[in-house]
Design a protein around this motif. Structure first.
Motif, mmCIF file in Angstrom:
data_model
loop_
_atom_site.group_PDB
_atom_site.id
_atom_site.type_symbol
_atom_site.label_atom_id
_atom_site.label_comp_id
_atom_site.label_asym_id
_atom_site.label_seq_id
_atom_site.Cartn_x
_atom_site.Cartn_y
_atom_site.Cartn_z
ATOM 1 N N GLN A 90 -15.419 84.872 -63.832
ATOM 2 C CA GLN A 90 -15.702 85.084 -62.348
ATOM 3 C C GLN A 90 -16.739 84.501 -61.707
ATOM 4 N N PHE A 91 -16.556 83.891 -60.554
ATOM 5 C CA PHE A 91 -17.418 83.185 -59.621
ATOM 6 C C PHE A 91 -17.830 83.910 -58.326
ATOM 7 N N ARG A 92 -19.234 83.348 -57.763
ATOM 8 C CA ARG A 92 -19.425 83.947 -56.357
ATOM 9 C C ARG A 92 -20.223 82.769 -56.087
ATOM 10 N N PHE A 93 -20.010 82.142 -54.856
ATOM 11 C CA PHE A 93 -20.716 80.786 -54.205
ATOM 12 C C PHE A 93 -20.836 81.103 -52.754
ATOM 13 N N GLN A 109 -12.063 75.269 -45.387
ATOM 14 C CA GLN A 109 -13.115 75.584 -46.284
ATOM 15 C C GLN A 109 -12.999 75.835 -47.839
ATOM 16 N N MET A 110 -11.596 76.189 -48.025
ATOM 17 C CA MET A 110 -11.195 76.341 -49.370
ATOM 18 C C MET A 110 -10.859 75.184 -49.784
ATOM 19 N N GLU A 111 -10.350 74.309 -49.136
ATOM 20 C CA GLU A 111 -10.188 72.747 -49.630
ATOM 21 C C GLU A 111 -11.329 71.983 -49.836
ATOM 22 N N TRP A 112 -12.327 72.239 -49.162
ATOM 23 C CA TRP A 112 -13.708 71.713 -49.277
ATOM 24 C C TRP A 112 -13.977 72.135 -50.808
ATOM 25 N N LEU A 113 -14.219 73.510 -51.041
ATOM 26 C CA LEU A 113 -14.507 73.680 -52.385
ATOM 27 C C LEU A 113 -13.716 73.302 -53.306
ATOM 28 N N SER A 114 -12.434 73.187 -53.256
ATOM 29 C CA SER A 114 -11.403 72.770 -54.320
ATOM 30 C C SER A 114 -11.822 71.109 -54.426
ATOM 31 N N ASP A 115 -12.154 70.385 -53.572
ATOM 32 C CA ASP A 115 -12.433 68.936 -53.398
ATOM 33 C C ASP A 115 -13.691 68.522 -54.413
ATOM 34 N N ARG A 116 -14.516 69.794 -54.459
ATOM 35 C CA ARG A 116 -15.640 69.422 -55.273
ATOM 36 C C ARG A 116 -15.754 70.082 -56.586
ATOM 37 N N SER A 117 -14.667 70.685 -56.879
ATOM 38 C CA SER A 117 -14.567 71.270 -58.358
ATOM 39 C C SER A 117 -14.664 70.423 -59.684
ATOM 40 N N GLU A 147 -7.683 81.595 -59.088
ATOM 41 C CA GLU A 147 -7.731 82.480 -57.754
ATOM 42 C C GLU A 147 -9.090 82.244 -56.979
ATOM 43 N N PHE A 148 -9.038 82.139 -55.918
ATOM 44 C CA PHE A 148 -10.373 82.281 -55.324
ATOM 45 C C PHE A 148 -10.149 82.548 -53.768
ATOM 46 N N ASN A 149 -10.968 83.183 -53.048
ATOM 47 C CA ASN A 149 -10.740 83.451 -51.636
ATOM 48 C C ASN A 149 -12.043 83.355 -50.847
ATOM 49 N N VAL A 150 -12.191 83.176 -49.444
ATOM 50 C CA VAL A 150 -13.372 83.285 -48.701
ATOM 51 C C VAL A 150 -13.426 84.721 -48.441
ATOM 52 N N VAL A 151 -14.779 85.199 -48.645
ATOM 53 C CA VAL A 151 -15.189 86.655 -48.548
ATOM 54 C C VAL A 151 -16.044 87.062 -47.331
ATOM 55 N N ASN A 152 -16.555 85.977 -46.753
ATOM 56 C CA ASN A 152 -17.609 86.122 -46.005
ATOM 57 C C ASN A 152 -17.788 84.654 -45.122
ATOM 58 N N ARG A 153 -17.618 84.808 -43.911
ATOM 59 C CA ARG A 153 -18.284 83.696 -43.014
ATOM 60 C C ARG A 153 -18.893 84.056 -41.738
ATOM 61 N N GLN A 154 -20.139 83.323 -41.643
ATOM 62 C CA GLN A 154 -20.960 83.631 -40.535
ATOM 63 C C GLN A 154 -21.839 82.193 -40.424
ATOM 64 N N LYS A 155 -22.503 82.330 -39.074
ATOM 65 C CA LYS A 155 -23.384 81.345 -38.704
ATOM 66 C C LYS A 155 -24.811 81.847 -38.686
ATOM 67 N N VAL A 156 -25.595 81.292 -39.427
ATOM 68 C CA VAL A 156 -27.237 81.595 -39.605
ATOM 69 C C VAL A 156 -27.837 80.740 -38.702
ATOM 70 N N GLU A 202 -15.534 84.011 -53.651
ATOM 71 C CA GLU A 202 -15.129 84.578 -54.787
ATOM 72 C C GLU A 202 -13.936 84.325 -55.608
ATOM 73 N N GLY A 203 -14.011 84.301 -56.809
ATOM 74 C CA GLY A 203 -12.635 84.188 -57.592
ATOM 75 C C GLY A 203 -12.962 83.724 -59.084
ATOM 76 N N MET A 204 -12.109 82.992 -59.413
ATOM 77 C CA MET A 204 -11.855 82.565 -60.994
ATOM 78 C C MET A 204 -11.995 81.124 -61.133
ATOM 79 N N LEU A 205 -12.752 80.782 -62.115
ATOM 80 C CA LEU A 205 -12.635 79.197 -62.604
ATOM 81 C C LEU A 205 -12.893 78.964 -64.143
ATOM 82 N N GLU A 206 -12.517 77.909 -64.297
ATOM 83 C CA GLU A 206 -12.487 77.578 -65.780
ATOM 84 C C GLU A 206 -13.366 76.326 -65.855
ATOM 85 N N ILE A 207 -14.332 76.371 -66.910
ATOM 86 C CA ILE A 207 -15.083 75.066 -67.025
ATOM 87 C C ILE A 207 -14.364 73.883 -67.589
#
Length: 210
Positions: A99-102, A129-137, A146-155, A173-178
């Motif tokens: 399980q991951f959080r990023f 945003q999900m494609e952006w993370l997928s492209d870097r995996s 399985e993974f999802n966006v769980v929070n989006r904000q401007k800081v 957050e979601g699941m990954l495999e090394i």
């Protein structure tokens, strides 16, 4: 490597006035390592804000142990803790589910039609945003399940003598495999993406217990 955390003292309004932009959190993190400041070392400290059971926590990954008293400057007294992260890294296994959080800064660069310097723009939709993370995996040694966006904000980020800017901050957050252990460990230690000084780039995992 050490992974540390402290519960942010959201009940103290006087303290929270100081934490009014991402640069203030960065300054807090840097001052958790007074020996590095004295020795004029500029080591990278990855950090992010986590939300757990309605409470906010500062999470810090660092090469050296932080000063827990400094971590509690804006934290709830008695909640700062640190653990040796190297042992966890040594036990990571290729092919196992985690399980991951990023939290990251999903952006892309666009070159102008006139051939000038390209500019950086945030991805604005969840799909982008999900494609952006997928492209870097694959580049970072893992495969997403399985993974999802769980929070989006401007800081907000303020620099001296310049106009404040807003940074896109997205949590997944979601699941990954090394798939490549060396690349994956490098991603955990060095972070992924831009704006690592300002609360983005830190990837953490725990073994899947399903």
């Amino acid at each position: 490597m050490y992974l540390s955390r402290v519960k942010i003292n959201d009940q103290n309004r006087r303290l929270l006035k100081d934490l009014n932009h991402a640069g203030a959190y960065h300054n807090w993190v840097e001052h958790c390592f007074p020996e590095e400041i004295e020795q004029q070392k500029r080591l990278r400290h990855l950090w992010r804000i986590d939300y757990l059971s309605g409470e906010r926590y500062l999470l810090v990954l660092s090469e050296n142990k932080p000063d827990l008293r400094q971590m509690e400057k804006y934290g709830v007294p008695g909640t700062a803790m640190t653990k040796d992260y190297s042992k966890f890294l040594d036990n990571l296994t290729t092919g196992m589910p985690y399980q991951f959080r990023f939290t990251g800064n999903p952006v892309h660069r666009v070159a102008p039609a006139d051939g000038g310097r390209s500019k950086t723009y945030p991805h604005v939709t969840v799909a982008q945003q999900m494609e952006w993370l997928s492209d870097r995996s694959e580049l970072n040694g893992f495969k997403l399940h399985e993974f999802n966006v769980v929070n989006r904000q401007k800081v907000m980020l303020r620099h001296h003598n310049s106009r404040p800017v807003k940074l896109s901050c997205v949590s997944f957050e979601g699941m990954l495999e090394i798939t490549d252990l060396n690349k994956f460990k490098a991603a955990l230690i060095n972070g992924i993406g831009r704006e690592k000084s300002y609360g983005m780039g830190l990837l953490t995992v725990i073994p899947y217990r399903g």
